[in-house]
Design a protein around this motif. Structure first.
Motif, PDB file in Angstrom:
ATOM      1  N   PRO A 268       0.777  -1.237   0.000  1.00  0.00           N
ATOM      2  CA  PRO A 268       0.000   0.000   0.000  1.00  0.00           C
ATOM      3  C   PRO A 268       0.804   1.280   0.000  1.00  0.00           C
ATOM      4  CG  PRO A 268      -0.064  -1.026   2.170  1.00  0.00           C
ATOM      5  CD  PRO A 268       0.591  -2.002   1.245  1.00  0.00           C
ATOM      6  N   THR A 269       2.029   1.259   0.553  1.00  0.00           N
ATOM      7  CA  THR A 269       2.806   2.492   0.684  1.00  0.00           C
ATOM      8  C   THR A 269       4.274   2.226   0.377  1.00  0.00           C
ATOM      9  OG1 THR A 269       3.461   2.210   3.006  1.00  0.00           O
ATOM     10  CG2 THR A 269       1.265   3.165   2.595  1.00  0.00           C
ATOM     11  N   PRO A 270       5.053   3.264   0.128  1.00  0.00           N
ATOM     12  CA  PRO A 270       6.501   3.069  -0.002  1.00  0.00           C
ATOM     13  C   PRO A 270       7.142   2.506   1.265  1.00  0.00           C
ATOM     14  CG  PRO A 270       5.865   5.197  -0.922  1.00  0.00           C
ATOM     15  CD  PRO A 270       4.652   4.651  -0.211  1.00  0.00           C
ATOM     16  N   ASP A 271       6.524   2.744   2.433  1.00  0.00           N
ATOM     17  CA  ASP A 271       7.034   2.150   3.666  1.00  0.00           C
ATOM     18  C   ASP A 271       6.994   0.630   3.591  1.00  0.00           C
ATOM     19  OD1 ASP A 271       7.474   4.635   4.792  1.00  0.00           O
ATOM     20  OD2 ASP A 271       5.598   4.657   5.926  1.00  0.00           O
ATOM     21  N   THR A 272       5.953   0.087   2.967  1.00  0.00           N
ATOM     22  CA  THR A 272       5.864  -1.361   2.803  1.00  0.00           C
ATOM     23  C   THR A 272       7.040  -1.876   1.998  1.00  0.00           C
ATOM     24  OG1 THR A 272       3.479  -0.946   2.530  1.00  0.00           O
ATOM     25  CG2 THR A 272       4.239  -3.217   2.323  1.00  0.00           C
ATOM     26  N   ALA A 273       7.335  -1.198   0.885  1.00  0.00           N
ATOM     27  CA  ALA A 273       8.453  -1.611   0.033  1.00  0.00           C
ATOM     28  C   ALA A 273       9.773  -1.564   0.783  1.00  0.00           C
ATOM     29  CB  ALA A 273       8.517  -0.717  -1.207  1.00  0.00           C
ATOM     30  N   LEU A 274       9.901  -0.626   1.711  1.00  0.00           N
ATOM     31  CA  LEU A 274      11.154  -0.457   2.450  1.00  0.00           C
ATOM     32  C   LEU A 274      11.513  -1.713   3.248  1.00  0.00           C
ATOM     33  CD1 LEU A 274      13.370   1.642   3.111  1.00  0.00           C
ATOM     34  CD2 LEU A 274      11.957   2.365   5.045  1.00  0.00           C
ATOM     35  N   VAL A 275      10.519  -2.401   3.790  1.00  0.00           N
ATOM     36  CA  VAL A 275      10.784  -3.585   4.621  1.00  0.00           C
ATOM     37  C   VAL A 275      10.563  -4.895   3.874  1.00  0.00           C
ATOM     38  CG1 VAL A 275      10.139  -2.310   6.699  1.00  0.00           C
ATOM     39  CG2 VAL A 275       8.416  -3.709   5.554  1.00  0.00           C
ATOM     40  N   TYR A 276       9.885  -4.840   2.748  1.00  0.00           N
ATOM     41  CA  TYR A 276       9.364  -6.032   2.074  1.00  0.00           C
ATOM     42  C   TYR A 276      10.424  -7.064   1.722  1.00  0.00           C
ATOM     43  CZ  TYR A 276       7.203  -8.789  -1.688  1.00  0.00           C
ATOM     44  OH  TYR A 276       6.752  -9.810  -2.486  1.00  0.00           O
ATOM     45  N   SER A 277      11.596  -6.633   1.268  1.00  0.00           N
ATOM     46  CA  SER A 277      12.602  -7.599   0.829  1.00  0.00           C
ATOM     47  C   SER A 277      13.136  -8.440   1.984  1.00  0.00           C
ATOM     48  CB  SER A 277      13.762  -6.901   0.111  1.00  0.00           C
ATOM     49  OG  SER A 277      14.428  -5.994   0.973  1.00  0.00           O
ATOM     50  N   GLY A 278      12.843  -8.046   3.218  1.00  0.00           N
ATOM     51  CA  GLY A 278      13.222  -8.847   4.378  1.00  0.00           C
ATOM     52  C   GLY A 278      12.053  -9.565   5.007  1.00  0.00           C
ATOM     53  N   SER A 288       1.889 -14.868  10.563  1.00  0.00           N
ATOM     54  CA  SER A 288       1.300 -13.893   9.642  1.00  0.00           C
ATOM     55  C   SER A 288       2.349 -12.879   9.233  1.00  0.00           C
ATOM     56  CB  SER A 288       0.136 -13.159  10.316  1.00  0.00           C
ATOM     57  OG  SER A 288      -0.258 -12.026   9.572  1.00  0.00           O
ATOM     58  N   GLU A 289       2.401 -12.576   7.941  1.00  0.00           N
ATOM     59  CA  GLU A 289       3.259 -11.502   7.454  1.00  0.00           C
ATOM     60  C   GLU A 289       2.493 -10.184   7.350  1.00  0.00           C
ATOM     61  OE1 GLU A 289       1.656 -13.751   3.837  1.00  0.00           O
ATOM     62  OE2 GLU A 289       2.435 -14.232   5.836  1.00  0.00           O
ATOM     63  N   GLY A 290       1.331 -10.126   8.015  1.00  0.00           N
ATOM     64  CA  GLY A 290       0.572  -8.877   8.070  1.00  0.00           C
ATOM     65  C   GLY A 290      -0.439  -8.705   6.961  1.00  0.00           C
ATOM     66  N   ARG A 291      -0.581  -9.698   6.078  1.00  0.00           N
ATOM     67  CA  ARG A 291      -1.649  -9.596   5.079  1.00  0.00           C
ATOM     68  C   ARG A 291      -2.984  -9.555   5.816  1.00  0.00           C
ATOM     69  NH1 ARG A 291       0.124 -10.766  -0.157  1.00  0.00           N
ATOM     70  NH2 ARG A 291       2.148 -11.814  -0.254  1.00  0.00           N
ATOM     71  N   GLY A 292      -3.903  -8.755   5.287  1.00  0.00           N
ATOM     72  CA  GLY A 292      -5.184  -8.594   5.956  1.00  0.00           C
ATOM     73  C   GLY A 292      -5.184  -7.516   7.015  1.00  0.00           C
ATOM     74  N   THR A 293      -4.075  -6.744   7.093  1.00  0.00           N
ATOM     75  CA  THR A 293      -4.014  -5.575   7.975  1.00  0.00           C
ATOM     76  C   THR A 293      -3.701  -4.349   7.114  1.00  0.00           C
ATOM     77  OG1 THR A 293      -1.629  -5.498   8.453  1.00  0.00           O
ATOM     78  CG2 THR A 293      -2.954  -7.100   9.693  1.00  0.00           C
ATOM     79  N   THR A 294      -3.730  -3.194   7.735  1.00  0.00           N
ATOM     80  CA  THR A 294      -3.383  -1.969   7.010  1.00  0.00           C
ATOM     81  C   THR A 294      -1.873  -1.764   6.921  1.00  0.00           C
ATOM     82  OG1 THR A 294      -3.544  -0.656   9.045  1.00  0.00           O
ATOM     83  CG2 THR A 294      -5.527  -0.825   7.668  1.00  0.00           C
ATOM     84  N   ARG A 295      -1.085  -2.637   7.574  1.00  0.00           N
ATOM     85  CA  ARG A 295       0.367  -2.546   7.542  1.00  0.00           C
ATOM     86  C   ARG A 295       0.990  -3.902   7.192  1.00  0.00           C
ATOM     87  NH1 ARG A 295       2.942   2.343   6.992  1.00  0.00           N
ATOM     88  NH2 ARG A 295       1.768   3.941   8.116  1.00  0.00           N
ATOM     89  N   PRO A 296       0.658  -4.445   6.001  1.00  0.00           N
ATOM     90  CA  PRO A 296       1.272  -5.719   5.622  1.00  0.00           C
ATOM     91  C   PRO A 296       2.788  -5.595   5.546  1.00  0.00           C
ATOM     92  CG  PRO A 296       0.192  -4.676   3.738  1.00  0.00           C
ATOM     93  CD  PRO A 296      -0.225  -3.914   4.955  1.00  0.00           C
ATOM     94  N   PHE A 297       3.469  -6.643   6.009  1.00  0.00           N
ATOM     95  CA  PHE A 297       4.930  -6.774   6.026  1.00  0.00           C
ATOM     96  C   PHE A 297       5.611  -5.871   7.051  1.00  0.00           C
ATOM     97  CE2 PHE A 297       3.456  -7.924   1.765  1.00  0.00           C
ATOM     98  CZ  PHE A 297       3.798  -9.271   1.788  1.00  0.00           C
ATOM     99  N   GLU A 298       4.862  -4.973   7.660  1.00  0.00           N
ATOM    100  CA  GLU A 298       5.378  -4.226   8.806  1.00  0.00           C
ATOM    101  C   GLU A 298       4.902  -4.843  10.112  1.00  0.00           C
ATOM    102  OE1 GLU A 298       5.270   0.195   8.393  1.00  0.00           O
ATOM    103  OE2 GLU A 298       4.240  -0.278   6.514  1.00  0.00           O
ATOM    104  N   LEU A 299       3.752  -5.516  10.074  1.00  0.00           N
ATOM    105  CA  LEU A 299       3.229  -6.265  11.206  1.00  0.00           C
ATOM    106  C   LEU A 299       3.477  -7.748  10.978  1.00  0.00           C
ATOM    107  CD1 LEU A 299      -0.209  -4.481  11.722  1.00  0.00           C
ATOM    108  CD2 LEU A 299       1.631  -4.585  13.427  1.00  0.00           C
TER     109      LEU A 299
END
Length: 425
Positions: A268-278, A288-299
């Motif tokens: 959803p945001t550039p912040d997601t891309a910042l952490v996504y590769s890890g 859970s990798e945070g799918r189904g939340t407003t902060r996927p891959f950050e949660l």
């Protein structure tokens, strides 16, 4: 076949020819236009499409054109490039090709839109998702195009499937005898460095076709040049690229002045891309990798995890990031409708943050902190990391430094290869 081309290079705002590296010939586009942007005195970033259009689409003159794109293929005023080109008499646009999630972006992860006629333009839309080789070449032949244009925003990670759509389409275009043009967009997490393990070809899948690093640190035109010369050398496609102007390798997406369109529903945001590769590595676990939340891959989290995971992660003192104890209830995917415990990543200094090392550290501490930790039964983690080493070393009790050190030689070799195809300073 000649392996030369004249490309479009944007380095510090300059436009000029670049070294011969791919089949075909390019054409120069108009230079950068002054604008506000971020950073005093800098020119506004212009994407590959902006420069192609500014040049009157000269690169496409006399060609029946098809476009591989999705909702991210937009202009700076958020019009879709297909909607811009379709009524323009200077372009003979005859087809659109949709990747995972589809041309208009209606499909979730692992889905596509199929074959249909676009209601807005009447153009036929063909599905490329999970097609490659001769079957995809047959799609290009059936569409009647002469030239295929690729314009999709990438996220900078090897397992983000659009770069393999690029690879598959290049290979298929060569089989079908079609010309291929790649329009550049920024790597949203900068192009400063390649990070992480390099794919072992034995683990080739649609989340990693060839031997590149987990965080490749390249733009799509740079990847196209590398693919054509290194991996498609026996049958390279006739390739042209149109680079950006006004982009520097150190630029994060919010420094480009471009609007962000989610390239997929869970980005959803550039912040997601910042952490996504890890943190996408958690797809390969029972957390859970945070799918189904407003902060996927950050949660990240699971039932049974409590404050101890955040404490263990913070104790590592990883550069540029802190971890907050977090609780969330995903609305779909793993643990749908259940409240789980875990962590939220807070990147505090993105200049020193290493997403891949952070992802490994979180895997190590999750396994140590939670007795319920498990890998997915299909060993999906091996597809994501591109090898068995990460999984087996963590299972054997290796720490973060040991796991990261295991890929150092492969990464150094990839960085040396990558350097030949970089187009920006």
């Amino acid at each position: 076949m000649s392996l030369s081309r004249r490309g479009l290079l944007a380095a510090g705002g300059a436009v000029g020819a670049v070294a011969a590296t791919a089949a075909g010939t390019g054409t120069a586009a108009a230079g950068p236009v002054p604008g506000k942007g971020q950073g005093a005195g800098r020119n506004r970033l212009r994407t590959g499409f902006d420069r192609l259009a500014a040049d009157g689409y000269a690169l496409l003159k006399g060609q029946k054109v098809g476009v591989v794109t999705n909702p991210t293929g937009i202009t700076s005023d958020v019009r879709h490039i297909v909607d811009v080109m379709h009524p323009d008499e200077r372009v003979n646009l005859v087809a659109v090709f949709g990747p995972e999630h589809g041309f208009r972006g209606t499909a979730q992860a692992g889905g596509s839109e199929g074959r249909y006629d676009d209601p807005a333009t009447g153009l036929p839309v063909y599905d490329t998702y999970l097609k490659s080789g001769q079957p995809l070449a047959d799609v290009f032949t059936a569409s009647g195009v002469d030239t295929i244009v690729f314009d999709i925003q990438d996220a900078g990670a090897r397992f983000y499937t659009y770069i393999w759509t690029l690879y598959d389409c290049m290979e298929a275009a060569a089989l079908a005898g079609k010309r291929f043009v790649v329009l550049d967009r920024p790597n949203p997490v900068t192009g400063r460095a390649a990070l992480g393990p390099v794919l072992d070809p034995a683990f080739s899948t649609f989340v990693g076709r060839r031997e590149i690093a987990q965080a490749h640190g390249m733009t799509v035109t740079e990847l196209a040049l590398l693919f054509n010369a290194e991996f498609l050398a026996e049958r390279p496609v006739e390739l042209d690229i149109v680079t950006m102007s006004g982009w520097r390798r150190s630029d994060f997406f919010d420094e480009t002045g471009l609007p962000w369109v989610p390239p997929s529903p869970n980005m959803p945001t550039p912040d997601t891309a910042l952490v996504y590769s890890g943190t996408c590595l958690f797809e390969g676990t029972n957390l859970s990798e945070g799918r189904g939340t407003t902060r996927p891959f950050e949660l990240l989290g699971a039932e049974g995890i409590d404050y101890r995971w955040a404490e263990a992660a913070n104790a590592l003192d990883l550069p540029g990031v802190a971890f907050r104890e977090a609780y969330f209830a995903p609305t779909f995917s793993k643990f749908q409708g259940k409240t789980v415990g875990g962590v939220q990543l807070h990147v505090q200094d993105r200049e020193v943050f290493d997403p891949v090392r952070t992802g490994i550290a979180l895997l190590v501490t999750a396994k140590q902190s939670w007795s319920g930790f498990a890998w997915r039964s299909d060993n999906w983690i091996d597809k994501l990391t591109g090898n068995t080493r990460v999984r087996t070393m963590i299972d054997a009790g290796a720490d973060t430094d040991e796991v990261v050190g295991a890929w150092a030689a492969d990464l150094a070799a990839f960085r040396a290869m990558r350097k030949k195809y970089l187009q920006y300073r």
